[in-house]
Structure formats: C-alpha cells, structure tokens
Write a protein that holds these residues in place. Structure first.
Motif, mmCIF file in Angstrom:
data_model
loop_
_atom_site.group_PDB
_atom_site.id
_atom_site.type_symbol
_atom_site.label_atom_id
_atom_site.label_comp_id
_atom_site.label_asym_id
_atom_site.label_seq_id
_atom_site.Cartn_x
_atom_site.Cartn_y
_atom_site.Cartn_z
ATOM 1 N N GLY A 333 27.213 53.767 -43.289
ATOM 2 C CA GLY A 333 27.392 55.773 -43.814
ATOM 3 C C GLY A 333 27.811 54.876 -44.892
ATOM 4 N N LYS A 377 29.991 44.844 -44.990
ATOM 5 C CA LYS A 377 29.523 44.303 -45.699
ATOM 6 C C LYS A 377 28.871 42.888 -44.164
ATOM 7 C CE LYS A 377 32.914 41.834 -47.109
ATOM 8 N NZ LYS A 377 34.015 43.416 -46.935
ATOM 9 N N THR A 378 28.643 42.852 -43.403
ATOM 10 C CA THR A 378 28.903 42.162 -42.235
ATOM 11 C C THR A 378 27.524 43.235 -41.457
ATOM 12 O OG1 THR A 378 30.569 40.978 -41.918
ATOM 13 C CG2 THR A 378 29.130 40.702 -40.237
ATOM 14 N N ASN A 460 35.358 39.153 -49.072
ATOM 15 C CA ASN A 460 36.550 39.958 -49.794
ATOM 16 C C ASN A 460 37.225 39.446 -50.099
ATOM 17 O OD1 ASN A 460 38.148 38.403 -47.767
ATOM 18 N ND2 ASN A 460 37.600 40.343 -46.091
#
Ligand SMILES: Nc1ncnc2c1ncn2[C@@H]1O[C@H](COP(=O)(O)OP(=O)(O)OP(=O)(O)O)[C@@H](O)[C@H]1O
Length: 582
Positions: A333, A377-378, A460
C-alpha cells in the motif's frame, strides 16, 4: 486335490527351489505351502500375492546388466509361478500403507520362497523395510510411452539440468515404468542422484501428478481419476504363465522393452477365455489414489522429454518459501509511484531486452531501494520475485553468492540489507570485508554482461554503502521508499481480515498515526487480531463455527496512543482494548 497328492506331484526346481504343496485355492488359483526353501526352514503359509520384503541379493556373478538391477523384484521360481509373474514382466507392488512401485519380476536361483528381493530405492518408495509384507500383482493394464516426465531434485544442481544428464537418465532407465511421487535413484559419474517423479504425461495425453503429501483420506482427485479410470480387461497381459494350474494367458516370456510394454489386443478368438480368466481373479482394491494392476501405466522411452525442477526451497523450508512467494504487488500500500518505477526499470528490460538493444540503450543493471526501516523495501523485493517470473535469488545480509546464481536468465539478484554486505571499504575492519565488497562490485559488472539480468538492493543506510557500488553502471537507479499514505497501508493490512472500517475511518486512523511506518501498522493490526481472538475465547464464543464472526479494527484513542479494538456483532462497535504501545 489333497495336499498329499500334490506333494507327490511337486517337482523340485532346477535351482533347488522349495518344494510346494498346492492346496485348493478359493478362487481357482492355488494357495501354496512351502516346506522350507533351499536353505531349509520351517513350513510357512502365504497368500499367492503377498510377499515378505527382503534386501536385494546382488551376486557378483550376476549376468543381469547392472543398470537393470535397480528395477528388479527378485523371486523364487515357484513364487513367480504362484503369483502368475512372468520373467522380466512388470509387477505392481503395493505396501500396506498404499505406497506403490513397479518392478520387473525376476527369478533368482535358491531364493527364499514367499519373499521378494527389492533394492533400497524400491523399498523406500514403498515405505517398507526388510521383513514387511507387500502385495505383488503382474501388470495387466496397458503400458504406454511417457511423452514427458517432470522430475525434481532435493537440492539445486545445475548438472542435472544438462542435456548429457537427461540423455544418461533415459539411456539408463529406458523401459522403466514410472509412478508419480516415487523417487528414482541413479549414479551419475560416481555421484548418486535421487529424483522424484512430479508428473508424467503419457502418449495418450493423460497427465499423472504426484499425489499431494500427505495423502487425503479419499481418492486423489485428478490423479486417481486418471489412474483408476482404466479397467480394461481387453488389454490384459497375455504372457505365458509358468504353471498350467493357474489361470493361463500366454505369450513368450521376454525382457521388458518400451514396445513390449505397449498393450497388445488379444486375438478375437481368445477374448472369452481372457475375460473369464480376468474376472475369475480377485481384482485388488487400489489404495486411495493408487493404481490398479489393470490401469494404464507409463514407461520411459528414448524420446521422453525430461524436465527438471528444483524442490529444494519448496519442501525443505515451506514456511520461508510460502512467505516469500505469497507477496504480490496488490499487498503493498501507498507505494504505487515506486512500483511504477520498478516495473519500468526492472520488468521491461527483463521481459523485452530487445527493446533496449535495438535502441542501443544499456539496460539498468541495478536498482537501490533505500529508506527508513519498515517502509516496505523487502516487501517490494519479494513482490517482484513473485510477479516478474524471472529467476530470483534472494540474499540476506552478508551471504556470499556464487557465479552460478547469475547464470540463469532472465535473473534478478535481490540483496537485502546491502549495507551489511557492502560497507565503505575505508572503514572495513579487515581484508575479508574489503574482498567481499570487491566481489560484489565484480558481480554487478557480471550482471551487466548478461542480456537480461538485474540487481536489486535494499538498505536503510545508503550513505554507509561503498560509493563504487552507487556509481552509474552498477546500482544505476536509486529509489526512495517511504511511507506516504498510511491509509492505503492500513487498507492492505486489513484486506485479509474481517474489518468493516470505512475509508474515512481508516483515514482518521492514519492521520493520527503520523510518523508510523508500514511495519508499525502491520504490528498494530496483528495485535488487534490477537486481542479479538483472546476476547472471543474469554467470552466463550466459538469463532470457528461462524464465518467472520468478529470485526478486527485497530483504533486510535485520542491521547492514549494506539488502542486496538474489536467489534462483536450484537455488542456494537467500540469495545476498547487495553492500550497498546509500540
Ligand atoms: N507499504 C506497505 N504496504 C503494506 N505493508 C507494509 C508496507 N510497508 C511495510 N509493510 C509491512 O511491514 C513489514 C516490514 O516491511 P519490510 O520488511 O519490507 O521493511 P523494510 O523496509 O525492508 O525494513 P528494513 O529496512 O528494516 O529491512 C512488512 O512485512 C509488511 O507487513
């Protein structure tokens, strides 16, 4: 016929096989009573088709080709007679647990009566060991050639993918009848390989799949319908029986070859006898999802297409793999702009590399996803793995990869926590760290030489990365992943649970959650679900009997931090649960 009379008629086998006492069989076939085998032994009654498993006897002076031995079921000559097995003809073995294997009946001099000698691989396919009972029936169904066979190996092995191996496989096992789900063992250049048969497509177009483990209580859907559909007595084996006292079907004994497996239609004049013979035999009940001796079977031929697939991840780490493969773009999302860029940067070059080569544009070699922890991100990496359909290798943190991982194409290499693998070299603690960074840089250059391959990194701490990794030609594209729209994330998180919150309500919640990232919202939703379950448990509600009996909605109580609450139908909304702090 009295047993005494029979005993006097009994002829000792030339190999010194056991003497037989033939009793009147209940269905026209005889029950045999042995009075010890060659090596002596006590008298023992046994059913014609029931045998005790014993280990395969591998004699040094055995003239049988070594490659054939793996498929043989060793029997005494008298056992073969009693079970109506012809030399070199296929027999269907069934264990009490319903596991099956097809071997070739083979007489062995001085073999104990009532026993069947099986190789370890056949024993493990049947899930039996020496001393267990199995039933053995000659195959009477049609044996067709397999057009395609799909195999899987326990561990990933590039050697098995080669044409040389596939040719070797077919050469070694030509004529072997294969059952989906069974394992085939063979030695290739001194290495033992075990391959599971996942599916078999026959020349009749039927495809048999490996039964789903664990087998259900009833017959397996597609597999059993195909396996059990053929009960065609006209295709019964007309081979020579070794005794005239048993229902007789005749043809010269022969070693099995693919062509000899193909069912022969009986001469019209014999059809009545054949039907009588077959119907007089008690047709065994197939185990759930298993095959009957009268079913259609498939054997390997020189022209069978062999496909291999890796089952390493699937079977050994089902959770990890399921977790990884379940993520799709639709579950992410608030990151639609990032997903658009990723589609354009990663999918296009992988799917249409010719577009780039035609215009002389070098396709991107790598995309770096950076952003605060827990922003997805993953998640993006896993979704790409699922959606793109390319070969994807996921490397977490400081794992070293081998070059073989980029040999598959199109390929994506996703390196999570890239900063752990490739920190700035000037700050490196030791030479090994520096070498890892250098290896990774070389790997990125290697990806560039692939026509369709791309690297995807996630971190990150982008500034902690070695600058060489971020220069054009390596991770050319950098994409910030940040949490912009919490409402969408909440929507996605709650899309799989019963939740009646409206978009407006979720927006309200999202506004109150300023500063939270996707991982925080995921944790809140999970916590709300847990509270709901424990509340229902305390209230004695049987939540398993109703579909969506409760409503899980995380709520925000002003000034109190996050406080998940649930809605119970009938009790209204707004049942606030204890405050939950992250
Ligand atoms: N945009 C999002 N949409 C839906 N769920 C999300 C989103 N972002 C994060 N999540 C949830 O947060 C969890 C953690 O996200 P993820 O592991 O992708 O974060 P990350 O950015 O890789 O963090 P880190 O940098 O610490 O590895 C996900 O499993 C998912 O449940």
């Amino acid at each position: 016929m009295s047993s005494k009379k029979n005993k006097s008629k009994t002829k000792k086998g030339s190999e010194g096989d056991s003497s037989l006492v033939v009793k009147e069989g209940s269905e026209g076939s005889s029950n045999l009573q042995t009075s010890g085998h060659e090596g002596g032994g006590s008298c023992r009654s046994f059913n014609n088709n029931s045998f005790t498993v014993t280990d395969f006897i591998d004699k040094a002076d055995d003239k049988t080709p070594r490659c054939c031995r793996s498929t043989l079921a060793q029997l005494s000559l008298n056992s073969m007679k009693s079970a109506s097995v012809c030399i070199g003809r296929p027999v269907l073995l069934t264990s009490p647990t319903g596991k099956q294997e097809v071997c070739l009946g083979w007489p062995v001099a001085a073999f104990p009566a009532g026993k069947v000698g099986l190789q370890k691989c056949a024993q493990s396919n049947l899930k039996v060991k020496s001393g267990d009972e199995v039933t053995l029936h000659p195959l009477t169904g049609a044996v067709l050639q397999a057009e395609e066979v799909t195999l899987s190996s326990r561990s990933k092995d590039d050697t098995l993918e080669t044409e040389e191996f596939k040719n070797f496989f077919l050469r070694t096992l030509v004529g072997k009848i294969i059952l989906p789900g069974n394992v085939i063992s063979l030695t290739y250049f001194g290495r033992s390989c075990s391959l599971r048969v996942e599916a078999v497509r026959g020349e009749d177009g039927a495809t048999l799949h490996r039964p789903a483990p664990p087998p259900g209580p009833g017959p397996d859907t597609e597999e059993s319908s195909v396996m059990n559909s053929v009960l065609d007595s006209s295709s019964a084996d007309l081979s020579l029986q070794l005794t005239t006292q048993l229902p007789c079907l005749s043809s010269p004994p022969a070693l099995c070859t693919p062509s000899s497996y193909i069912s022969q239609n009986p001469p019209s004049g014999e059809s009545v006898n054949l039907e009588n013979s077959v119907s007089s035999e008690k047709i065994p009940t197939a185990p759930p999802g298993g095959a009957l001796k009268t079913d259609t079977f498939y054997c390997l031929s020189c022209s069978t297409k062999v496909s291999l697939r890796d089952r390493a991840g699937k079977e050994e780490e089902p959770d990890a793999e399921a977790k990884r493969s379940k993520v799709t773009y639709s579950m992410i999302g608030g990151l639609s702009s990032q997903l658009d860029v990723i589609r354009e940067t990663i999918e296009l070059p992988l799917k249409h590399p010719e577009l780039f080569s035609n215009y002389g544009i070098p396709p991107p070699r790598g995309v770096l996803l950076y952003g605060p922890p827990g922003t997805g991100k993953t998640l993006i990496g896993r979704a790409i793995a699922n959606e793109v359909g390319a070969h994807m290798t996921v490397i977490n943190g400081p794992e070293i990869m081998s070059n073989s991982e980029v040999s598959q194409r199109p390929a994506i290499i996703f390196i999570d926590e890239l900063d752990a693998l490739c920190p700035k070299r000037e700050g490196a603690q030791n030479e090994v760290e520096k070498r890892v960074v250098a290896s990774l840089l070389t790997l990125m250059d290697g990806i560039g030489s692939l026509r369709s391959g791309v690297g995807l990194g996630a971190t990150n701490r982008p500034h902690a990365l070695d600058p060489a990794l971020r220069r054009p030609g390596r991770f050319d594209k950098e994409l910030e992943v940040r949490t912009d729209n919490l409402t969408y994330i909440l929507q996605k998180q709650l899309s799989f649970v019963p939740c009646s919150a409206t978009y407006e309500e979720l927006t309200q919640l999202a506004e109150a959650a300023h500063g939270y990232v996707g991982a925080d919202l995921a944790a809140i939703c999970k916590e709300a679900g847990k509270y709901t379950l424990s509340y229902c448990h305390v209230k004695g509600q049987n939540i398993f009997e109703k579909i969506f009996p409760v409503d899980i909605t995380p709520s925000f109580a002003l000034g109190l931090g996050w406080s998940p609450w649930v809605e119970i139908p009938g009790e209204g909304r707004g049942f606030y649960l204890p405050e939950f702090h992250l």
